[in-house]
Write a protein that holds these residues in place. Sequence first.
Motif, PDB file in Angstrom:
ATOM      1  N   LYS A   1      76.214  85.218 -21.424  1.00  0.00           N
ATOM      2  CA  LYS A   1      76.297  84.292 -20.292  1.00  0.00           C
ATOM      3  C   LYS A   1      74.913  83.865 -19.809  1.00  0.00           C
ATOM      4  CE  LYS A   1      80.872  85.457 -18.544  1.00  0.00           C
ATOM      5  NZ  LYS A   1      81.671  85.883 -17.365  1.00  0.00           N
ATOM      6  N   GLN A   2      73.951  84.762 -19.923  1.00  0.00           N
ATOM      7  CA  GLN A   2      72.577  84.436 -19.531  1.00  0.00           C
ATOM      8  C   GLN A   2      72.048  83.243 -20.308  1.00  0.00           C
ATOM      9  OE1 GLN A   2      69.830  87.676 -20.145  1.00  0.00           O
ATOM     10  NE2 GLN A   2      68.023  86.392 -19.881  1.00  0.00           N
ATOM     11  N   PHE A   3      72.502  83.123 -21.558  1.00  0.00           N
ATOM     12  CA  PHE A   3      72.030  82.031 -22.402  1.00  0.00           C
ATOM     13  C   PHE A   3      73.061  80.907 -22.531  1.00  0.00           C
ATOM     14  CE2 PHE A   3      69.405  85.644 -23.711  1.00  0.00           C
ATOM     15  CZ  PHE A   3      68.151  85.075 -23.580  1.00  0.00           C
ATOM     16  N   GLY A   4      73.990  80.852 -21.580  1.00  0.00           N
ATOM     17  CA  GLY A   4      74.899  79.719 -21.495  1.00  0.00           C
ATOM     18  C   GLY A   4      76.087  79.762 -22.412  1.00  0.00           C
ATOM     19  N   GLY A   5      76.390  80.914 -23.000  1.00  0.00           N
ATOM     20  CA  GLY A   5      77.515  81.000 -23.924  1.00  0.00           C
ATOM     21  C   GLY A   5      78.850  81.121 -23.219  1.00  0.00           C
ATOM     22  N   ASN A   6      79.787  80.254 -23.584  1.00  0.00           N
ATOM     23  CA  ASN A   6      81.144  80.312 -23.047  1.00  0.00           C
ATOM     24  C   ASN A   6      82.203  80.427 -24.133  1.00  0.00           C
ATOM     25  OD1 ASN A   6      80.771  79.829 -20.044  1.00  0.00           O
ATOM     26  ND2 ASN A   6      79.672  78.058 -20.871  1.00  0.00           N
ATOM     27  N   LYS A   7      81.885  79.884 -25.314  1.00  0.00           N
ATOM     28  CA  LYS A   7      82.797  80.002 -26.453  1.00  0.00           C
ATOM     29  C   LYS A   7      81.977  80.426 -27.668  1.00  0.00           C
ATOM     30  CE  LYS A   7      86.765  77.997 -28.726  1.00  0.00           C
ATOM     31  NZ  LYS A   7      87.720  76.863 -28.789  1.00  0.00           N
ATOM     32  N   VAL A   8      82.237  81.629 -28.123  1.00  0.00           N
ATOM     33  CA  VAL A   8      81.406  82.274 -29.142  1.00  0.00           C
ATOM     34  C   VAL A   8      82.050  82.178 -30.512  1.00  0.00           C
ATOM     35  CG1 VAL A   8      80.500  84.507 -29.896  1.00  0.00           C
ATOM     36  CG2 VAL A   8      80.405  83.881 -27.480  1.00  0.00           C
ATOM     37  N   MET A   9      81.252  81.840 -31.510  1.00  0.00           N
ATOM     38  CA  MET A   9      81.687  82.023 -32.884  1.00  0.00           C
ATOM     39  C   MET A   9      81.211  83.400 -33.337  1.00  0.00           C
ATOM     40  SD  MET A   9      81.161  79.785 -36.374  1.00  0.00           S
ATOM     41  CE  MET A   9      79.486  80.332 -36.729  1.00  0.00           C
ATOM     42  N   LEU A  10      82.155  84.248 -33.664  1.00  0.00           N
ATOM     43  CA  LEU A  10      81.882  85.636 -34.031  1.00  0.00           C
ATOM     44  C   LEU A  10      81.768  85.726 -35.550  1.00  0.00           C
ATOM     45  CD1 LEU A  10      81.619  88.550 -33.033  1.00  0.00           C
ATOM     46  CD2 LEU A  10      84.108  88.704 -33.031  1.00  0.00           C
TER      47      LEU A  10
ATOM     48  N   ALA B   1      76.307  87.208 -34.373  1.00  0.00           N
ATOM     49  CA  ALA B   1      76.387  87.857 -35.676  1.00  0.00           C
ATOM     50  C   ALA B   1      76.566  89.350 -35.478  1.00  0.00           C
ATOM     51  CB  ALA B   1      75.119  87.571 -36.479  1.00  0.00           C
ATOM     52  N   VAL B   2      77.629  89.902 -36.036  1.00  0.00           N
ATOM     53  CA  VAL B   2      77.885  91.336 -35.958  1.00  0.00           C
ATOM     54  C   VAL B   2      77.846  91.875 -37.381  1.00  0.00           C
ATOM     55  CG1 VAL B   2      79.441  93.156 -35.180  1.00  0.00           C
ATOM     56  CG2 VAL B   2      79.335  90.980 -33.933  1.00  0.00           C
ATOM     57  N   GLY B   3      76.763  92.555 -37.722  1.00  0.00           N
ATOM     58  CA  GLY B   3      76.623  93.039 -39.089  1.00  0.00           C
ATOM     59  C   GLY B   3      75.189  93.367 -39.419  1.00  0.00           C
ATOM     60  N   GLY B   4      74.883  93.298 -40.711  1.00  0.00           N
ATOM     61  CA  GLY B   4      73.534  93.561 -41.178  1.00  0.00           C
ATOM     62  C   GLY B   4      72.794  92.279 -41.489  1.00  0.00           C
TER      63      GLY B   4
ATOM     64  N   ILE C   1      73.379  88.193 -40.336  1.00  0.00           N
ATOM     65  CA  ILE C   1      72.439  87.585 -39.392  1.00  0.00           C
ATOM     66  C   ILE C   1      71.703  86.417 -40.049  1.00  0.00           C
ATOM     67  CG2 ILE C   1      70.494  87.996 -37.849  1.00  0.00           C
ATOM     68  CD1 ILE C   1      71.329  90.979 -37.821  1.00  0.00           C
ATOM     69  N   ASP C   2      71.329  86.568 -41.315  1.00  0.00           N
ATOM     70  CA  ASP C   2      70.671  85.469 -42.022  1.00  0.00           C
ATOM     71  C   ASP C   2      71.589  84.246 -42.083  1.00  0.00           C
ATOM     72  OD1 ASP C   2      68.539  87.143 -42.409  1.00  0.00           O
ATOM     73  OD2 ASP C   2      68.575  87.065 -44.596  1.00  0.00           O
ATOM     74  N   ALA C   3      72.849  84.487 -42.441  1.00  0.00           N
ATOM     75  CA  ALA C   3      73.807  83.381 -42.514  1.00  0.00           C
ATOM     76  C   ALA C   3      73.966  82.718 -41.153  1.00  0.00           C
ATOM     77  CB  ALA C   3      75.147  83.882 -43.033  1.00  0.00           C
ATOM     78  N   ALA C   4      74.005  83.532 -40.094  1.00  0.00           N
ATOM     79  CA  ALA C   4      74.161  82.990 -38.742  1.00  0.00           C
ATOM     80  C   ALA C   4      72.975  82.118 -38.354  1.00  0.00           C
ATOM     81  CB  ALA C   4      74.341  84.128 -37.743  1.00  0.00           C
ATOM     82  N   LYS C   5      71.787  82.496 -38.789  1.00  0.00           N
ATOM     83  CA  LYS C   5      70.612  81.672 -38.496  1.00  0.00           C
ATOM     84  C   LYS C   5      70.719  80.305 -39.161  1.00  0.00           C
ATOM     85  CE  LYS C   5      67.411  85.540 -37.845  1.00  0.00           C
ATOM     86  NZ  LYS C   5      66.315  86.336 -38.428  1.00  0.00           N
ATOM     87  N   ALA C   6      71.150  80.302 -40.424  1.00  0.00           N
ATOM     88  CA  ALA C   6      71.314  79.029 -41.119  1.00  0.00           C
ATOM     89  C   ALA C   6      72.409  78.186 -40.465  1.00  0.00           C
ATOM     90  CB  ALA C   6      71.625  79.273 -42.593  1.00  0.00           C
ATOM     91  N   MET C   7      73.481  78.841 -40.025  1.00  0.00           N
ATOM     92  CA  MET C   7      74.537  78.130 -39.304  1.00  0.00           C
ATOM     93  C   MET C   7      74.001  77.517 -38.015  1.00  0.00           C
ATOM     94  SD  MET C   7      77.639  80.895 -39.638  1.00  0.00           S
ATOM     95  CE  MET C   7      78.083  81.622 -41.214  1.00  0.00           C
TER      96      MET C   7
ATOM     97  N   ALA D   1      71.618  76.086 -32.460  1.00  0.00           N
ATOM     98  CA  ALA D   1      72.534  76.732 -31.528  1.00  0.00           C
ATOM     99  C   ALA D   1      71.970  78.092 -31.146  1.00  0.00           C
ATOM    100  CB  ALA D   1      73.907  76.892 -32.165  1.00  0.00           C
ATOM    101  N   PRO D   2      72.210  78.552 -29.925  1.00  0.00           N
ATOM    102  CA  PRO D   2      71.762  79.898 -29.564  1.00  0.00           C
ATOM    103  C   PRO D   2      72.536  80.945 -30.343  1.00  0.00           C
ATOM    104  CG  PRO D   2      73.141  78.978 -27.833  1.00  0.00           C
ATOM    105  CD  PRO D   2      72.905  77.868 -28.812  1.00  0.00           C
ATOM    106  N   LEU D   3      71.837  81.983 -30.771  1.00  0.00           N
ATOM    107  CA  LEU D   3      72.508  83.053 -31.510  1.00  0.00           C
ATOM    108  C   LEU D   3      71.977  84.400 -31.059  1.00  0.00           C
ATOM    109  CD1 LEU D   3      71.057  83.917 -34.931  1.00  0.00           C
ATOM    110  CD2 LEU D   3      70.107  81.936 -33.751  1.00  0.00           C
ATOM    111  N   ALA D   4      72.760  85.430 -31.348  1.00  0.00           N
ATOM    112  CA  ALA D   4      72.376  86.802 -31.032  1.00  0.00           C
ATOM    113  C   ALA D   4      72.988  87.709 -32.088  1.00  0.00           C
ATOM    114  CB  ALA D   4      72.837  87.189 -29.632  1.00  0.00           C
ATOM    115  N   SER D   5      72.592  88.980 -32.076  1.00  0.00           N
ATOM    116  CA  SER D   5      73.120  89.897 -33.088  1.00  0.00           C
ATOM    117  C   SER D   5      73.499  91.246 -32.488  1.00  0.00           C
ATOM    118  CB  SER D   5      72.092  90.103 -34.208  1.00  0.00           C
ATOM    119  OG  SER D   5      71.011  90.905 -33.783  1.00  0.00           O
ATOM    120  N   VAL D   6      74.525  91.821 -33.085  1.00  0.00           N
ATOM    121  CA  VAL D   6      74.867  93.221 -32.879  1.00  0.00           C
ATOM    122  C   VAL D   6      74.677  93.872 -34.242  1.00  0.00           C
ATOM    123  CG1 VAL D   6      76.670  94.884 -32.289  1.00  0.00           C
ATOM    124  CG2 VAL D   6      76.520  92.699 -31.046  1.00  0.00           C
TER     125      VAL D   6
END
Length: 394
Positions: A27-36, A95-98, A102-108, A133-138
């Motif tokens: 939410k801090q970075f404006g996310g309301n609908k997340v692609m997981l 991005a939830v993974g290794g 995360i690399d794929a999410a960056k390209a997305m 697009a803003p992205l983050a990782s777990v």
Amino acid sequence: MENFSFYVPTSVSFGKGQIENLAPSIKQFGGNKVMLAYGGGSIKANGIYDEVVNELKKANIEYVDCDGIRPNPPVADVRKGIAIYRENACDFILAVGGGSTIDAAKAMAAGVCYDGDVMDLMADGKGEITAAAPLASVLTMAGTGSELDMGGVITGEVNHKKHTIMHPLLYPKFSILDPSYTFSVPEKHSMAGCFDALDHLIECYFVAGSESTDVQNMMNEGLMKSIVKNAPRVLANPEDYDARANIMWASSMALASFQFAVGKKGSNFPMHAMGHELSSLYDMTHGITLALVTPAYLELTLGKVPEYTWLFANFARNVFGVLEDDDFVAAKLGIRKVKEFTLKLNMPKNLKEAGVEEDKLEYLAEKATEWGNIGALCKIEKEEALEIYKRAYA
């Protein structure tokens, strides 16, 4: 020391239970609908998916799944994610993974803001990244450091060639690092991740200009020493929290804005270039490819740059505890210690054992150097690359 700029904007929540910071950070970075975004489903089997989704639901954050991201992520998986993001009007990527996820999410993230094909945005492409697009990782598997850097590696369609995508807009906004999330990672991938992290540090250590960068070198040596100490502990007990924590943090620090290569002459990561070709041809796990080529690369390089024998000797003494006054002898012993470490992690002992055909070595050398020489302390062209592959073969 060379001039440099240093920038790491990613915030980190490290430790047990840090998933509680997920929703507020989105939410801090404006996310309301997340692609997981995630991979083959292991996060559902080990319960991490449920923890992530529960945090999103509690905060009334909508989400849509983008699953099935494969290792050595092919561009087809990236294109699929771009389509899902657009079709569902998402505004944040998690991005939830290794590293692959995360690399794929960056390209997305770059691709959803570009009108053409995402391959245009790779380092050798015709496009330009001007928004993302803003992205983050777990993080669920330590090794690549993608959770704290601005780059990614994507497998293209032509010869399965590896391509890099890199831009400051692709730093994750935040990353959640809970070492307990790595407890269930299989031994093979845990150990490959450990060597991947070590090799990132080696790539930043054996670089021209290192004679003037004491701070970078000594900090690097400490991280390498930590990996050498803790990887066998993870192998012996996969649920050793402190060992997992040290490996996770060391791998994150290894490539944080390439901090241990700054101030040097620059490196194009030659061992990675050679390892990527093994992954492209054989779909081999990335960390394993590095374990196979690194000792041979170091051995050949030492022979070509005797003026850097002192650097190899420092590595041997300060990372592996080699006790030898003669620099050249210490340097050779240090390279032997790297090889012994790969075997301690149950890596294949050579390319032949890993399933590589001898008649493919010249092809691998040609592909590794097709865009120019790949050396960091000296030029590594096709002839030298072939010699390295031959030394690593048996």
